[in-house]
Design an enzyme around this catalytic site. Structure first.
Site, PDB file in Angstrom:
ATOM      1  N   SER A   1       0.825  -1.197   0.000  1.00 55.24           N
ATOM      2  CA  SER A   1       0.000   0.000   0.000  1.00 55.24           C
ATOM      3  C   SER A   1       0.872   1.267   0.000  1.00 55.24           C
ATOM      4  O   SER A   1       1.707   1.445  -0.885  1.00 55.24           O
ATOM      5  CB  SER A   1      -0.960  -0.043   1.185  1.00 55.24           C
ATOM      6  OG  SER A   1      -1.951   0.960   1.081  1.00 55.24           O
TER       7      SER A   1
ATOM      8  N   GLU B   1     -10.211  -2.946  -6.127  1.00 55.80           N
ATOM      9  CA  GLU B   1      -9.651  -1.860  -5.317  1.00 55.80           C
ATOM     10  C   GLU B   1      -9.463  -0.617  -6.169  1.00 55.80           C
ATOM     11  O   GLU B   1      -9.113  -0.693  -7.351  1.00 55.80           O
ATOM     12  CB  GLU B   1      -8.347  -2.270  -4.635  1.00 55.80           C
ATOM     13  CG  GLU B   1      -7.216  -2.735  -5.515  1.00 55.80           C
ATOM     14  CD  GLU B   1      -5.931  -2.944  -4.705  1.00 55.80           C
ATOM     15  OE1 GLU B   1      -5.518  -1.996  -4.006  1.00 55.80           O
ATOM     16  OE2 GLU B   1      -5.374  -4.049  -4.749  1.00 55.80           O
TER      17      GLU B   1
ATOM     18  N   HIS C   1      -7.908  -4.753  -1.508  1.00 53.67           N
ATOM     19  CA  HIS C   1      -6.627  -4.133  -1.207  1.00 53.67           C
ATOM     20  C   HIS C   1      -5.802  -4.996  -0.239  1.00 53.67           C
ATOM     21  O   HIS C   1      -6.297  -5.438   0.797  1.00 53.67           O
ATOM     22  CB  HIS C   1      -6.902  -2.761  -0.599  1.00 53.67           C
ATOM     23  CG  HIS C   1      -5.701  -1.909  -0.383  1.00 53.67           C
ATOM     24  ND1 HIS C   1      -4.920  -1.453  -1.418  1.00 53.67           N
ATOM     25  CD2 HIS C   1      -5.147  -1.407   0.759  1.00 53.67           C
ATOM     26  CE1 HIS C   1      -3.941  -0.706  -0.934  1.00 53.67           C
ATOM     27  NE2 HIS C   1      -4.047  -0.663   0.377  1.00 53.67           N
TER      28      HIS C   1
END
Length: 333
Positions: A151, A245, A275
């Site tokens: 991320s 996502e 995600h």
């Protein structure tokens, strides 16, 4: 069963109280409760340390001698956790890091880089490059290091590689990024196109966190938004994303940019996955399979880099045979 597992994971995320657009204290508390309180397996060991003056945690997983011999041995992973540059910690990431370490046999160092808003950009990138320098200064060669991020930590990993290139330091052997957030301008089409199916993130929440992290800096500057940078000279790259996502386009565009800049790159998109789906390996088959591919990628490139650094290992007997007649006659010609 796989479709049921994916639906179950998406429902867990949809029902969670995590909102990255909430006040930062709330985000941190909920993120830690979701990620950092999960019990670790008994084979996982970790210890606090410092890399280049930056707090980090070293992670090991018990492996048999036979397994260790078949894996990457003395290799090291440098890991950057997620949390939208505002939440998360090295300790929170130990579970996912251990899942990777268990599969590839390396040790790992997960970095406690500074978070916004208390420490806005470029504090995180400063910490990342300092940790990498610290690992090199501890005696670990660059060819034995791979970089992994998830991320925001994936975006930070890419930014660190650009800082490494700028500094003229040796590059690590490989990079893996999971659901990368590498465009803080939020310009990807999937921000809107995947909004209805993403159970974890919203564009408004990411915009809040991006503004907090950037504190007025240009989101398209290379070290803040590495998607917009020149990636030439970076090491082989594996990108994994879920198709459910809003950051999907960050992964797809990063792969395209890397390919255009002559970086060896592989992109894997898991249909229906959310995600950082790799964090659900205990209950999601696709997550475990994705981590298996991560481990294979890391082992292959770490071994190739090590061979390039040390040269082929030739037995003494083979060496004596090679140095007899054929070499002499070749030199004579």
């Amino acid at each position: 069963m796989s479709l049921f597992q994916l639906a179950e994971v998406r429902e867990l995320l949809r029902d969670s109280p995590l909102d990255f657009g909430a006040p930062v204290e709330q985000v941190r508390a909920v993120f830690h409760e979701m990620i950092g309180t999960h019990p670790l397996a008994r084979d996982v060991h970790f210890a606090d340390l410092s890399l280049g003056g930056v707090p980090a945690i070293e992670v090991h997983v018990d492996t048999s001698a036979e397994t260790a011999a078949a894996q990457s041995g003395t290799s090291s992973l440098l890991y950057f956790h997620g949390g939208a540059y505002a939440a998360g910690s090295a300790r929170d990431s130990v579970g996912l890091v251990a899942d990777i370490v268990r599969r590839c046999g390396a040790s790992a160092y997960t970095v406690d880089y500074r978070l916004a808003p208390e420490h806005p950009y470029p504090a995180a990138t400063d910490d990342a490059i300092a940790a990498y320098r610290g690992l090199l200064e501890s005696g670990v060669p660059a060819s034995s290091i791979a970089v992994v991020g998830e991320s925001a930590g994936a975006g930070l990993a890419m930014a660190m590689l650009l800082r490494i290139k700028q500094s003229g330091l040796p590059m690590p052997a490989a990079t893996v990024v999971l659901s990368p957030w590498c465009d803080l301008s939020l310009s990807g089409d999937s921000m809107a196109g995947k909004a209805a199916v993403d159970p974890a993130l919203t564009a408004d929440a990411l915009r809040t966190r991006a503004e907090s992290y950037l504190a007025g800096a240009d989101p398209r500057s290379p070290f803040a938004g590495p998607l917009h940078a020149d990636l030439r000279g970076l090491p082989p790259l594996l990108i994994q994303s879920g198709s459910f996502e809003i950051l999907l386009d960050d992964a797809v565009r990063l792969a395209a940019r890397a390919a255009a800049d002559d970086v060896a790159v592989s992109l894997e998109v898991c249909p229906g996955a959310p995600h950082v789906f790799q964090g659900f390996a205990e209950i999601l088959d696709e997550a475990g399979e994705a981590l298996d591919r991560v481990a294979t990628f890391l082992r292959n490139h770490l071994m190739a880099a090590e061979k390039a650094r040390t040269g082929p290992k030739v037995s003494p007997r083979r060496c004596r045979t090679t140095m007899s007649g054929p070499v002499t006659s070749a030199m004579g010609r």
